[in-house]
Design an enzyme around this catalytic site. Structure first.
Site: not given
Length: 285
Positions: A167, A235
């Protein structure tokens, strides 16, 4: 199956509904109970209580600390889930945190997959997500019928933590492509050329991509309402840079894009779409 779901936001809610519509008995816990309103599900008071009722629990929540608290906290899933049950964490968190949670759960006989997803809100709605799974291959096969309700491409990447590494790589490529599209649209406008026509021309060539289609369209139309909020990509880039630091891997392009995301946040655009990287270029010109 009796399936639990924690994280009923823009991604999680449609994912939970797909599982329920496929015939599974849905159980939920929500930090804000109002987010569970209207769901055909049993609402539980704590993650531990939810865990006691379920064979498999999905989590889709924001930060590493949040996932760790829900999984391992005093009223966390670890206090309720039975040996042989499975946690499938579809959040985007740090690979080392995913491994730590998996190790702690494993001591109680609870299996875990770190299975972050890509495809955005529309992918969650359409059940076309890409799912990158880290963990034991046999555990993945056990829950594959559930994952098939959520996505079209399910890849076993490796052991726990490997899904989160995949990811991170996804985010590196995708957000760098958004930045490239923003720079192209900014250059076209500065040169007095129609951005929409530039996008149309590029879409038919080797620069064509889903990012150019979706984000380029947003930039041309100056539609910065959030699909996925930019603060989440900010983030994620923090996780990417920390993982690169720990591995001793140079990521110069990623570092430059991270600075653009920092600038975006400084403009208070974190709740807007990441297509706002175009606006960062404009205010800094």
């Amino acid at each position: 199956m009796k399936v639990g779901f924690i994280g009923l936001g823009v991604m999680g809610r449609p994912m939970a509904l797909h599982l329920q519509r496929a015939g599974h008995e849905l159980h939920v816990w929500a930090r804000r109970p109002a987010s569970a309103a209207g769901l055909p599900a049993t609402l539980h008071a704590t993650p531990a209580e939810l865990g006691r009722a379920c064979e498999v629990v999905f989590t889709v929540i924001t930060s590493s600390a949040d996932v760790e608290a829900v999984a391992l906290g005093p009223d966390g899933l670890i206090a309720g889930m039975a040996p042989g049950t499975v946690l499938v964490d579809c959040s985007t968190i740090a690979p080392d945190v995913a491994r730590r949670i998996a190790d702690e759960l494993g001591r109680k006989g609870i299996a875990m997959l770190d299975a972050p997803v890509s495809g955005g809100a529309q992918g969650a709605i359409d059940a076309t997500l890409a799912i990158m799974a880290g963990g034991d291959a046999a555990v993945l096969e056990k829950v594959r019928p559930l994952l098939d309700c959520l996505g079209k491409r399910i890849v076993h990447v490796g052991p726990n933590g490997a899904g989160q590494v995949a990811k991170a790589c996804n985010q590196m490529i995708m957000v760098a492509a958004i930045q490239a599209a923003a720079e192209a649209m900014h250059l076209a406008r500065a040169a007095g050329v129609d951005c929409g026509k530039v996008r149309d021309a590029l879409a038919g060539g080797s620069a064509g991509s889903r990012v150019l289609d979706v984000m380029g369209k947003r930039m041309v139309e100056r539609d910065f309402a959030a699909g996925i909020e930019a603060r989440l990509h900010h983030k994620d880039f923090g996780l990417v840079l920390e993982a690169a630091r720990k591995s001793g891997v140079p990521v110069p392009l990623t570092a430059a894009v991270a600075q653009q995301l920092n600038s975006l946040m400084a403009q208070d655009w974190g709740s807007d779409d990441t297509a706002s990287l175009l606006r960062v270029l404009e205010v800094n010109s």
